[in-house]
Scaffold this active site. Structure first.
Site, short mmCIF file in Angstrom:
data_model
loop_
_atom_site.label_atom_id
_atom_site.label_comp_id
_atom_site.label_asym_id
_atom_site.label_seq_id
_atom_site.Cartn_x
_atom_site.Cartn_y
_atom_site.Cartn_z
N ARG A 92 5.95 -8.73 6.60
CA ARG A 92 5.20 -8.49 5.37
C ARG A 92 5.15 -9.72 4.47
O ARG A 92 4.23 -9.87 3.67
CB ARG A 92 5.82 -7.33 4.59
CG ARG A 92 5.60 -5.99 5.25
CD ARG A 92 6.19 -4.85 4.44
NE ARG A 92 5.95 -3.58 5.13
CZ ARG A 92 4.88 -2.85 4.99
NH1 ARG A 92 3.92 -3.24 4.18
NH2 ARG A 92 4.74 -1.72 5.65
N CYS A 116 9.27 -3.99 7.85
CA CYS A 116 10.06 -2.76 7.84
C CYS A 116 9.20 -1.55 7.46
O CYS A 116 8.37 -1.64 6.56
CB CYS A 116 11.21 -2.86 6.84
SG CYS A 116 12.49 -4.06 7.26
N PRO A 122 2.17 -1.64 -0.81
CA PRO A 122 0.78 -2.10 -0.78
C PRO A 122 0.65 -3.53 -1.29
O PRO A 122 1.46 -4.00 -2.09
CB PRO A 122 0.06 -1.11 -1.70
CG PRO A 122 1.12 -0.62 -2.63
CD PRO A 122 2.37 -0.58 -1.81
N ASP A 124 -1.88 -4.37 -3.00
CA ASP A 124 -2.83 -4.25 -4.11
C ASP A 124 -2.45 -5.15 -5.30
O ASP A 124 -3.33 -5.76 -5.92
CB ASP A 124 -2.89 -2.80 -4.61
CG ASP A 124 -3.31 -1.82 -3.54
OD1 ASP A 124 -3.25 -2.20 -2.36
OD2 ASP A 124 -3.68 -0.69 -3.87
N LEU A 125 -1.17 -5.20 -5.63
CA LEU A 125 -0.75 -5.98 -6.80
C LEU A 125 -0.97 -7.47 -6.59
O LEU A 125 -1.28 -8.20 -7.52
CB LEU A 125 0.71 -5.68 -7.14
CG LEU A 125 1.00 -4.25 -7.61
CD1 LEU A 125 2.49 -4.00 -7.68
CD2 LEU A 125 0.35 -3.99 -8.96
N LYS A 161 3.07 -2.53 -12.25
CA LYS A 161 4.35 -2.10 -11.71
C LYS A 161 5.18 -3.35 -11.44
O LYS A 161 4.64 -4.38 -11.04
CB LYS A 161 4.12 -1.31 -10.41
CG LYS A 161 5.37 -0.86 -9.69
CD LYS A 161 4.97 -0.18 -8.39
CE LYS A 161 6.21 0.19 -7.57
NZ LYS A 161 5.85 0.76 -6.26
N SER A 163 6.98 -5.83 -9.44
CA SER A 163 6.90 -6.15 -8.01
C SER A 163 7.39 -7.56 -7.77
O SER A 163 6.82 -8.52 -8.32
CB SER A 163 5.45 -6.00 -7.51
OG SER A 163 5.29 -6.64 -6.26
N VAL A 164 8.42 -7.70 -6.95
CA VAL A 164 8.93 -9.03 -6.62
C VAL A 164 7.86 -9.83 -5.89
O VAL A 164 7.56 -10.98 -6.23
CB VAL A 164 10.20 -8.92 -5.75
CG1 VAL A 164 10.64 -10.30 -5.28
CG2 VAL A 164 11.32 -8.25 -6.53
N ASP A 306 18.34 -2.95 -1.65
CA ASP A 306 18.79 -3.50 -0.38
C ASP A 306 20.29 -3.32 -0.14
O ASP A 306 20.79 -3.66 0.94
CB ASP A 306 18.44 -4.99 -0.28
CG ASP A 306 16.98 -5.23 0.07
OD1 ASP A 306 16.28 -4.25 0.42
OD2 ASP A 306 16.52 -6.39 0.01
#
Length: 421
Positions: A92, A116, A122, A124-125, A161, A163-164, A306
């Site tokens: 990813r 994974c 998604p 999307d961001l 949102k 998101s890393v 994690d």
């Protein structure tokens, strides 16, 4: 296909482990090297399958890439702008190629990525962020394509949102944008700080990384430089949990206690003696009772998702059981049925797992389902009675550098075997 054969023991794990560089920093840093016009050197890069895939992808784009201790990338020769399916289908992180490609070359395309199977992740961001910087995004034949005439333009972006991944994409792309970008509701993880430090070494002007507002003043070009990847806080936490559940004492070297304060607090709550120094952390569980702790995963600086699987195992072995709530990813309790095959007690209710306590586990054949779940199964095998076979360990190779060698050095009886073995 390779497996781990683990012969369990009631002997505690004892010794020292040298922690590798963080996969979750090394990957975005290697992708961010696409932005540079001169050679870069990245040190303390772990030896992992995803790293090898990323290096091969950079080569496919035309960069000169070599590894001799450090990873050396010369991105000045990049002349391809597509990350193809055959390389990115297992990873990813490949989406991180898109922002640097469109920022430097005005175009880029990445096959929709794999990795994974732990719920909705998604892109999307990432796409929305690049669009706000002026890129035109299209989805064609399974590829995300980004284009811009001239340079990207700085913007005020408020993320829907935390998101890393998207924080890194926007930060990297904005580094070469025209004007200033302000990114609100940004993720705060240490790996984002490390990526920003790398970019600043190359000449970027990024401030606020590690807070929820990051400011990026775009520059026209980035040069070369050398960077040392931050320690892997999740690998660190994994070995500290191994010490705790085995009743042993483990010292992790080449790491930083400030990176995982939430984890260390929970280990102390669980009854462990935790000591720290400038570049080391130790957990001593000798003659101490393991106590269950309640965990609720959250974005950094909260408890990391994690580390959830490892603490699920800890709670299963602790007195009193414990409750773990997963708020980051859906479908991230796939390790629980596998641990139950070994005799663990647990009940899943939505995004919560309620752990019962057991005196011991029994060896069994279990299947790794994702990266961190596989680590919990390996540790469980180390403390179980009898032989445990962990299947599909390619998951663990994506995130842990020579885990069997490091566990063996602590006294575990573990070996990598092929299907025929």
């Amino acid at each position: 296909m390779e497996k781990f054969r683990v012969i369990g023991s009631d002997k505690p794990l004892v010794g020292e482990v040298t922690i590798s560089g963080a996969k979750n920093a090394a990957l975005p840093i290697l992708f961010a090297s696409i932005l540079a016009e001169e050679p870069v050197e990245v040190a303390n890069v772990p030896h992992l399958r995803d790293i090898d895939t990323t290096m091969e992808l950079l080569k496919r784009l035309g960069a000169k890439v070599s590894r001799n201790g450090s990873v050396h990338v010369d991105p000045s020769s990049i002349n391809e702008y597509c990350a193809p399916y055959d390389l990115v289908k297992t990873m990813r992180a490949s989406i991180w190629a898109l922002g640097p490609l469109v920022a430097r070359f005005g175009q880029g395309q990445v096959s929709l990525p794999g990795g994974c199977a732990i719920g909705a992740r998604p892109v999307d961001l990432h796409i929305t962020g690049l669009e706000q910087l002026g890129a035109t995004i299209t989805l064609e034949d399974g590829y995300v394509k980004a284009e811009v005439d001239g340079r990207l333009k700085g913007a005020h972006i408020v993320m829907d949102k935390v998101s890393v991944g998207a924080t890194i994409t926007i930060m990297c792309a904005a580094a070469l944008a025209e004007g200033t970008t302000t990114l609100d509701n940004a993720a705060r993880e240490p790996e984002i700080v490390d990526t920003a430090d790398f970019l600043n070494t190359l000449g970027a002007k990024i401030s606020g990384a590690g807070t929820d507002t990051i400011t990026i003043e775009g520059v026209e070009r980035l040069g070369g430089g050398k960077h040392n990847v931050v320690a892997d806080r999740i690998e660190t936490g994994t070995f500290l949990v191994a010490a705790a559940v085995s009743g042993g004492k483990v010292v992790c070297r080449n790491t930083n206690a400030h990176l995982l304060e939430a984890v260390l607090a929970k280990l102390e709550e669980a009854g462990a003696l935790v000591e720290t120094g400038e570049d080391w952390i130790s957990v001593d569980m000798t003659d101490r009772e393991l106590k269950a702790v309640s965990i609720r995963t959250a974005p950094h600086p909260g408890f990391p998702t994690d580390m959830q699987a490892q603490f699920t195992l800890l709670n299963m072995m602790a007195k009193g059981g414990g409750v773990i709530t997963e708020t980051i990813f859906e479908n991230r309790f796939m390790h629980v049925p596998e641990l139950m095959r070994m005799g663990a007690k647990a009940e899943i209710e939505g995004n919560t797992v309620i752990c019962g306590d057991v005196d011991s586990l029994s060896g069994a054949q279990v299947m790794a389902t994702d990266l961190r779940a596989s680590a919990s199964l390996v540790i469980a095998g180390c403390i179980a009675k009898g032989e445990t076979i962990v299947d599909r360990i390619y998951h663990i190779d994506r995130g842990y550098d020579k885990i069997e060698n490091k566990l063996s050095a602590l006294g575990a009886n573990i070996e990598r075997v092929s299907e025929a073995g």
